[in-house]
Enzyme design. Structure first.
Site, PDB file in Angstrom:
ATOM      1  N   GLU A 334      19.822   6.320   5.416  1.00 33.99           N
ATOM      2  CA  GLU A 334      20.121   6.248   6.855  1.00 33.99           C
ATOM      3  C   GLU A 334      19.373   7.259   7.722  1.00 33.99           C
ATOM      4  O   GLU A 334      19.972   8.037   8.448  1.00 33.99           O
ATOM      5  CB  GLU A 334      21.639   6.401   7.072  1.00 33.99           C
ATOM      6  CG  GLU A 334      22.439   5.311   6.391  1.00 33.99           C
ATOM      7  CD  GLU A 334      23.933   5.398   6.678  1.00 33.99           C
ATOM      8  OE1 GLU A 334      24.513   4.345   6.980  1.00 33.99           O
ATOM      9  OE2 GLU A 334      24.523   6.488   6.594  1.00 33.99           O
TER      10      GLU A 334
HETATM   11  C1  ACM Z   1      25.670   5.460   2.360  1.00 39.01           C
HETATM   12  O1  ACM Z   1      26.734   4.797   2.386  1.00 39.01           O
HETATM   13  N1  ACM Z   1      24.980   5.653   3.465  1.00 39.01           N
HETATM   14  C2  ACM Z   1      25.170   5.998   1.145  1.00 39.01           C
END
Ligand code: ACM
Length: 704
Positions: A334
């Protein structure tokens, strides 16, 4: 003894004995003999061993019960035997001597062929053979790991009987299906104390999980002491971090129980907490503060500066010296790239290095980090996003995005572990996690060779909406359903059997000292300001927390006030993620309908519950008025009462052999759908079964 050379790694090949297991344990799935909600189960092992063969008789377990070690011995094995005796004491209330007995005279004889590796390997042999007869018990394994698993199996066999405690005579040959069976705990969003981590390790050992993955840093906190870079914890943790000595103790504690600890330091994103002390690591000018909100944030490490790699080299060297495990998790998930886009120097770097986009820039970073990790004799683990063409095949991909990305990694020759489908913080029923298999879905399309690259999975507990006092109830017992998926034969899919055994497992965890059930009572009493909480518990048992998504959406609607500072002290935090009472009620309704309304025992159980709910609202009033924390649940209590009234009316129609009027039914169903909506982040888990009853009451009338 040395009897286990015949055990193969993949239990699915043990055809013959498996058939016996399934003949024994799958009767509840046939659907022909519905069980009453309280029906006893034959053997309550969890995870179910690869092969179980019941034999005649049973072994009594009296206060003189003793354990002796034959064959290979080492201190870890003795500690395991003594721990077993302590656990057996807790389970029986007996005063058992922890002194080990002469193997020739012991009730239970342990025989390991040899020691384990000094640092537990991925893929170490964890098999064991357990033989229980009326004359005694023998547990044999190649090394102490199998012995520890076999001791857990024995503990689960011991049951109270009219003649005393006893274990059924049985022959168990067991070995896990997958070598990586993990639990991941986020200690960044909310700090989790060492004491609670230790209890989770105890529970993991009982569930035969073997990897504790600690998510040690994120935007909201940096949780481990660094001596090289002390401002990481000094400025990035609000004073809530683990000292290195404490972490070493936890590693030893886990290792003693056959559990590896894999550290994760999330980079280059999810890293605001690092930048509070070391803003130069980031891609934009500081200053930074610890993030209090949830989500994906802009701060990211600067992948273009050599100083970043120098810092991380020293940092990883230090951390690699604390964690003996071969595997080192660098996160990688992310990254939104906004800081990178806004920094002209980073844009220039991308052009100069022919990096077309931020994904390629992150790949550049990941390749460099991999070199550092391997220089310090570790194999890199990361989330899906780290998958990069040309990366050494030694890395491991952890999939949170879905089974497809795991399959894609395997097709490219990379090993992987599944976490998509195993997010415990999402608040889903155990059943839903249980039926996710690492090699189903996209995984099923892989060749046998590629499937071997799937190492297993990890249940994940993210900590936005959990804290030291609620984390155990969020993890247990549901994580044991994932543990069984990862340990037991793939064909084991009987959800009713799973739930029966999960209930027994859950009760045993309390005996081990876990607080996943007792914490609920403590929290409810605190919320109510009194110990007299019977009426509150009636409501608590009928509801479940709304899903993570709903809780996040509701918080945003209320002005986005959910941060790490918002107390987790509401009813939703105190209750179990899955209502056992709702499941029982629902299966009773199913049975009653299946019996064509003839089963009067089940009917009186249903009626008693409905009346309890109907009458509970007035019983609860004084508590609701007494505490600011309970104001929000007043409408939920009224809604539960409405469900009780509707369900009882449905039973009245059924008992009068009168089809409920269509207009009444429509009105009730509309009401039920209204009250089934989340209120105060609570969902009335009993609503769907009441609706079923209402609908059934307006269908065909059964003649008297
Ligand atoms: C995650 O759930 N971003 C590892």
């Amino acid at each position: 003894m040395g009897v286990h050379s015949g055990i193969r790694k993949h239990a699915t090949h043990c055809g013959y004995l498996l058939i016996m297991v399934f003949a024994l344990f799958s009767f509840a799935a046939t659907g022909q003999t519905p069980q009453t909600p309280q029906a006893p189960s034959p053997i309550k092992l969890m995870p179910m061993p690869a092969t179980v063969t019941p034999t005649a008789g049973r072994l009594l377990v009296p206060q003189t019960f003793s354990v002796g070690i034959a064959g290979y011995n080492e201190p870890r094995l003795e500690r395991a035997a003594q721990r077993f005796l302590r656990d057996l004491s807790r389970q029986t209330g007996y005063f058992l001597s922890e002194r080990l007995a002469d193997a020739s005279r012991a009730t239970l004889t342990i025989h390991a062929d040899h020691g384990g590796e000094p640092v537990q390997d991925l893929g170490a042999d964890e098999s064991y053979v357990l033989e229980v007869s009326s004359a005694g018990a023998k547990l044999a394994a190649p090394n102490p790991l199998g012995i520890m698993h076999g001791l857990q199996t024995f503990l689960q066999l011991v049951e109270v009987t009219p003649e005393g405690y006893a274990a059924p005579a049985i022959h168990v040959e067991d070995t896990p299906r997958f070598p990586w069976r993990g639990l991941s705990i986020d200690v960044s969003r909310h700090f989790i104390s060492m004491e609670v981590l230790q209890r989770n390790v105890d529970a993991m050992a009982a569930a035969k999980l073997n990897v504790l993955h600690l998510h040690l840093s994120d935007d909201q906190g940096f949780r481990l002491e660094s001596k090289e870079y002390p401002k990481l914890q000094e400025l990035g943790s609000d004073g809530m971090y683990y000292r290195q000595s404490e972490m070493r103790e936890l590693i030893a504690y886990a290792s003693d129980r056959g559990i590896r600890i894999v550290p994760e330091f999330d980079m280059p994103g999810h890293s605001t907490a690092w930048f509070v002390g070391y803003p130069d690591l980031s891609s934009a000018a500081g200053p930074y503060q610890i993030e209090r909100r949830w989500g994906i944030f802009d701060p990211a490490m600067d992948p273009t500066r050599e100083s970043t790699y120098k810092f991380l080299d020293k940092f990883i060297a230090e951390m690699a010296s604390i964690f003996p495990d071969r595997y080192f998790h660098i996160g990688g998930d992310e990254v939104n790239g906004k800081q990178w886009d806004a920094n002209p120097k980073i844009s220039e770097f991308k052009q100069a290095h022919n990096l077309k986009n931020n994904q390629e820039l992150q790949q550049y970073f990941t390749v460099r980090i991999e070199k550092i990790v391997s220089k310090h004799h570790k194999s890199m683990v990361g989330w899906d996003e780290i998958l990069t063409p040309g990366m050494p095949k030694d890395i491991v991909i952890q999939s949170w995005r879905g089974q497809e990305s795991l399959a894609e990694a395997a097709r490219q020759g990379y090993r992987g572990i599944l976490s998509s489908g195993y997010y415990l913080d999402a608040i889903q029923p155990a059943e839903q996690h249980y039926l996710v298999d690492p090699v189903s879905g996209a995984g099923a399309t892989l060749t046998a060779e590629q499937q071997k690259l799937i190492l297993g999975g990890e249940a994940c507990m993210w900590e936005e909406f959990a804290s030291d006092e609620s984390i155990e109830s969020r993890i247990w017992p549901r994580a044991a359903a994932v543990a069984e998926r990862l340990w037991s034969p793939q064909q084991l899919q009987d959800v009713n059997s799973m739930y029966r055994r999960l209930a027994a497992f859950s009760a045993r965890l309390e005996q081990l000292g876990l607080t996943h059930r007792s914490s609920s009572e403590v929290m409810l009493a605190r919320i109510a300001g009194t110990d007299d909480i019977a009426a509150l518990q009636v409501l608590a048992r009928a509801v479940q927390p709304a899903s993570l998504t709903i809780r996040e959406t509701e918080a945003q609607k209320a002005g986005g006030i959910q941060t790490s500072d918002v107390p987790l002290n509401r009813m939703v935090d105190a209750i179990s993620p899955e209502s056992e009472a709702a499941r029982k009620f629902s299966s009773a309704v199913d049975l009653f309908i299946a019996s064509k309304f003839q089963d009067t025992t089940v009917e009186s159980y249903i009626r008693q519950k409905l009346q309890e709910w109907r009458d509970n609202d007035s019983a609860l009033q004084s508590l609701l008025q007494n505490s600011f924390l309970l104001k929000e649940v007043a409408p939920v209590s009224q809604n539960l009462a409405s469900l009780g009234v509707a369900g009882a009316q449905a039973l009245d129609y059924i008992d009068a052999h009168q089809a409920a009027p269509a207009a009444w039914k429509l009105q009730q169903v509309a009401m039920i759908q209204q009250v089934a909506k989340p209120t105060a982040d609570l969902v009335l888990a009993v609503a769907p079964a009441v609706q079923k009853l209402v609908e059934a009451s307006s269908a065909a009338v059964v003649a008297p």
